[in-house]
Motif scaffolding. Structure first.
Motif, PDB file in Angstrom:
ATOM      1  N   VAL A 180      -2.299  10.470   5.905  1.00  9.05           N
ATOM      2  CA  VAL A 180      -2.153   9.366   6.849  1.00  9.05           C
ATOM      3  C   VAL A 180      -2.240   8.051   6.078  1.00  9.05           C
ATOM      4  N   GLN A 181      -1.202   7.229   6.204  1.00 12.30           N
ATOM      5  CA  GLN A 181      -1.162   5.923   5.554  1.00 12.30           C
ATOM      6  C   GLN A 181      -0.673   4.903   6.577  1.00 12.30           C
ATOM      7  N   ASN A 182      -1.226   3.696   6.506  1.00 12.62           N
ATOM      8  CA  ASN A 182      -0.929   2.683   7.514  1.00 12.62           C
ATOM      9  C   ASN A 182      -0.635   1.346   6.851  1.00 12.62           C
ATOM     10  N   LEU A 183      -0.122   0.416   7.655  1.00  9.19           N
ATOM     11  CA  LEU A 183       0.164  -0.939   7.208  1.00  9.19           C
ATOM     12  C   LEU A 183      -0.785  -1.914   7.895  1.00  9.19           C
ATOM     13  N   THR A 184      -1.144  -2.975   7.195  1.00  7.82           N
ATOM     14  CA  THR A 184      -1.841  -4.064   7.857  1.00  7.82           C
ATOM     15  C   THR A 184      -0.817  -4.847   8.683  1.00  7.82           C
ATOM     16  N   GLU A 185      -1.295  -5.667   9.609  1.00  9.74           N
ATOM     17  CA  GLU A 185      -0.377  -6.438  10.432  1.00  9.74           C
ATOM     18  C   GLU A 185       0.423  -7.417   9.577  1.00  9.74           C
ATOM     19  N   GLU A 186      -0.188  -7.945   8.526  1.00  9.64           N
ATOM     20  CA  GLU A 186       0.530  -8.869   7.649  1.00  9.64           C
ATOM     21  C   GLU A 186       1.647  -8.144   6.909  1.00  9.64           C
ATOM     22  N   GLU A 187       1.364  -6.955   6.398  1.00  7.72           N
ATOM     23  CA  GLU A 187       2.406  -6.175   5.711  1.00  7.72           C
ATOM     24  C   GLU A 187       3.523  -5.803   6.671  1.00  7.72           C
ATOM     25  N   ALA A 188       3.138  -5.391   7.882  1.00  5.14           N
ATOM     26  CA  ALA A 188       4.139  -4.985   8.868  1.00  5.14           C
ATOM     27  C   ALA A 188       5.045  -6.143   9.246  1.00  5.14           C
ATOM     28  N   THR A 189       4.472  -7.334   9.397  1.00  5.97           N
ATOM     29  CA  THR A 189       5.261  -8.509   9.760  1.00  5.97           C
ATOM     30  C   THR A 189       6.250  -8.858   8.658  1.00  5.97           C
ATOM     31  N   GLU A 190       5.808  -8.773   7.414  1.00  7.03           N
ATOM     32  CA  GLU A 190       6.710  -9.068   6.290  1.00  7.03           C
ATOM     33  C   GLU A 190       7.852  -8.059   6.231  1.00  7.03           C
ATOM     34  N   ILE A 191       7.548  -6.788   6.417  1.00  3.84           N
ATOM     35  CA  ILE A 191       8.589  -5.759   6.376  1.00  3.84           C
ATOM     36  C   ILE A 191       9.573  -5.941   7.514  1.00  3.84           C
ATOM     37  N   ALA A 192       9.071  -6.290   8.703  1.00  3.93           N
ATOM     38  CA  ALA A 192       9.945  -6.471   9.861  1.00  3.93           C
ATOM     39  C   ALA A 192      10.989  -7.552   9.605  1.00  3.93           C
ATOM     40  N   GLY A 193      10.602  -8.594   8.871  1.00  2.00           N
ATOM     41  CA  GLY A 193      11.546  -9.667   8.572  1.00  2.00           C
ATOM     42  C   GLY A 193      12.587  -9.282   7.550  1.00  2.00           C
ATOM     43  N   LYS A 194      12.274  -8.303   6.711  1.00  4.73           N
ATOM     44  CA  LYS A 194      13.196  -7.889   5.660  1.00  4.73           C
ATOM     45  C   LYS A 194      14.017  -6.660   6.041  1.00  4.73           C
TER      46      LYS A 194
END
Length: 520
Positions: free
Chosen positions: A226-240
């Protein structure tokens, strides 16, 4: 993609007739109007208007793959299902993973539960498991499902998703606390579909040759970890890359890195369900592993990407009512509602004959008296009998050979609430919070605050009161995080940090801006 090559295939219309030109419409002279007799143009326009089936109301955006389900432990003592009679038995399968609340255009990495749907093409017929990446759900009675989903969708006036609607509903239904703590914890944003567990969530059942019934919970544990993203990482990925999960799953399979999941069950004998101290059919609760330990029974591997997304993933129809001999349901109220609603949604979305589509078609023989309907995909059983009983060799029911054991029911019909002894909304969420490491607890405070802090003060106060009962540390941590965010906010944007909604005459909801001050 392969190297370019000259085509030797003749273009036809949908009826197989050759097409003279796919470049120019048929017109009355070079500058004249288009002729109605240009049937190729009309077919293309009509097909284009209909090439998008309605997206799913929930779980609209999802990706998937085919693979192999393998039994690692035979369990004939629990079920007569052919799949689980012999260790090593395998069958082909399909998995579809999805976000839940958003539309197909949403980014993969939004904070949301994730759908976890499996279809096993067994020799006894299709076996479907419709679950999530959490072992619980928000509500436990299907009559509240529509209200819950509406609260997660778009506001009728603004057309935007509304934190106020979400937390208003959640705060008025504290049974949702267990699930929301999962969502606002680290598991609210998985690193990818390969890196999350899945759960049947509902209580299902199995039954054996002696007519004994066992209630079961299904668990699917990622062997990738199980691996997860922080909200900051998720937001950056969503933009890219808003299709990050899509690409990750597809590319891993293309590389030969086939993701695997271990399949386990918790087993409760039918008689114990009557006296167990936790309501065994409450979808907002888990069964403690100390009482009902996990038993590994199988594993599955995804090793084949779809050849065509629309045909094999968008048209895939999962439904918990697909239960071959040996599998059964339970009195779980939410499951009972879904047994009907999933199949009904498929009939609306992709047509009454959806089960004949290749991706949904059973690997076992299909012999029914279902006939006709739009888009019949096969020979419609040609001249076979259309009624039963008949004297002309039509299919007949199998009787006791496949009949599930009787389910003992007692009591009078009524609209019952949940037993008072089971109204503890806070114990299991509290236990979950205290299992989190301090660093995750800190992230939970911020995750809640970013969303709850955008709601009117009375909704914040109500919900923070619930979090205090889950654990005083949780309530205070979220309260402090909200205050810190308000204090640090640029005064130019404080008015957009919070939304409030009031109802006008006639029940219409109207959005109103509310300034956020540091002294709130």
């Amino acid at each position: 993609m392969t190297a370019p090559r000259e085509s030797t295939t003749a273009l036809t219309n949908a009826q197989g007739d050759p097409v003279a030109s796919n470049e120019n419409s048929l017109t009355a002279g070079q500058r004249g109007p288009v002729l109605l007799q240009d049937h190729h143009l009309l077919e293309r326009m009509a097909q284009f208007n209909r090439e998008r089936v309605p997206e799913r109301v929930v779980h609209a955006k999802g990706s998937g793959a085919f693979g192999t389900f393998r039994v690692t432990r035979a369990i004939p003592e629990l079920t007569v299902a052919q799949l689980f009679q012999t260790e090593g038995t395998e069958c082909r399968m399909l998995a579809r993973f999805s976000t839940v609340a958003g539309e197909r255009g949403f980014a993969d990495t939004v904070r949301d539960p994730r759908g976890f749907a499996l279809k096993m093409y067994t020799e006894d017929g299709n076996w479907d498991m419709v679950g999530n990446n959490t072992p619980v759900f928000f509500v436990r009675d299907p009559v509240k499902f529509q209200d819950f989903i509406h609260s997660q969708k778009r506001h009728p006036a603004t057309g935007r998703r509304s934190e106020t609607m979400m937390f208003d509903f959640w705060g008025l239904r504290p049974e949702t606390l267990h699930q929301t703590l999962y969502i606002f914890g680290d598991r609210g944003i998985p690193r990818g579909y390969r890196f999350m567990n899945g759960y049947g969530s509902h209580t299902y059942s199995l039954w054996n040759a002696a007519g004994e019934r066992f209630y079961v919970k299904w668990h699917f544990h990622s062997q990738q970890g199980v691996q997860n993203l922080t909200e900051e990482e998720a937001t950056e990925i969503a933009g890219k890359n808003p299709d990050f999960y899509f690409q990750d799953l597809h590319d891993a399979i293309e590389r030969g890195e086939f993701p695997k999941w271990r399949v386990s069950i918790q087993v409760m004998p039918e008689a114990e369900a009557e006296t167990y101290h936790i309501h065994p059919f409450d979808l907002t609760k888990v069964w403690p592993h100390a009482d009902y330990p996990l038993m590994e029974v199988g594993e599955f591997e995804l090793n084949e990407n779809p050849r065509n997304y629309f045909a094999e993933i968008e048209q895939a129809a999962f439904e918990p009512s697909n239960m071959p001999r040996g599998f059964g349901a339970s009195p779980d109220k939410m499951l009972q509602g879904r047994l009907m609603s999933y199949a009904d949604a498929h009939r609306y979305r992709i047509g009454v004959n959806y089960a004949q589509l290749p991706v949904n078609k059973a690997a076992s023989p299909v012999n029914t008296y279902n006939r006709d309907g739009q888009t019949r995909f096969d020979g419609n059983y040609e001249g076979a009998p259309v009624y039963e009983p008949n004297s002309f060799g039509g299919p007949v029911a199998s009787g006791e050979a496949v009949q599930e054991p009787p389910l003992k029911l007692t009591g009078e019909a009524g609209r019952y609430g949940w037993p008072e002894t089971d109204e503890d909304y806070f114990a299991q969420p509290g236990a979950l919070f205290r299992l989190m490491k301090p660093a995750e607890q800190q992230r939970v405070y911020g995750n809640y605050a970013r969303h709850l802090g955008a709601t009117p003060q009375f909704i914040q106060d109500r919900y923070l009161g619930h979090l205090d009962k889950v654990d005083p540390k949780l309530g205070q941590g979220v309260r402090d995080a909200i205050n810190a965010m308000k204090a640090e906010a640029d005064p130019q944007i404080r008015t957009v940090l919070t939304e409030t909604h009031t109802y006008a005459a006639g029940g219409q909801m109207k959005p109103q801006p509310q300034a956020v001050g540091t002294d709130d």
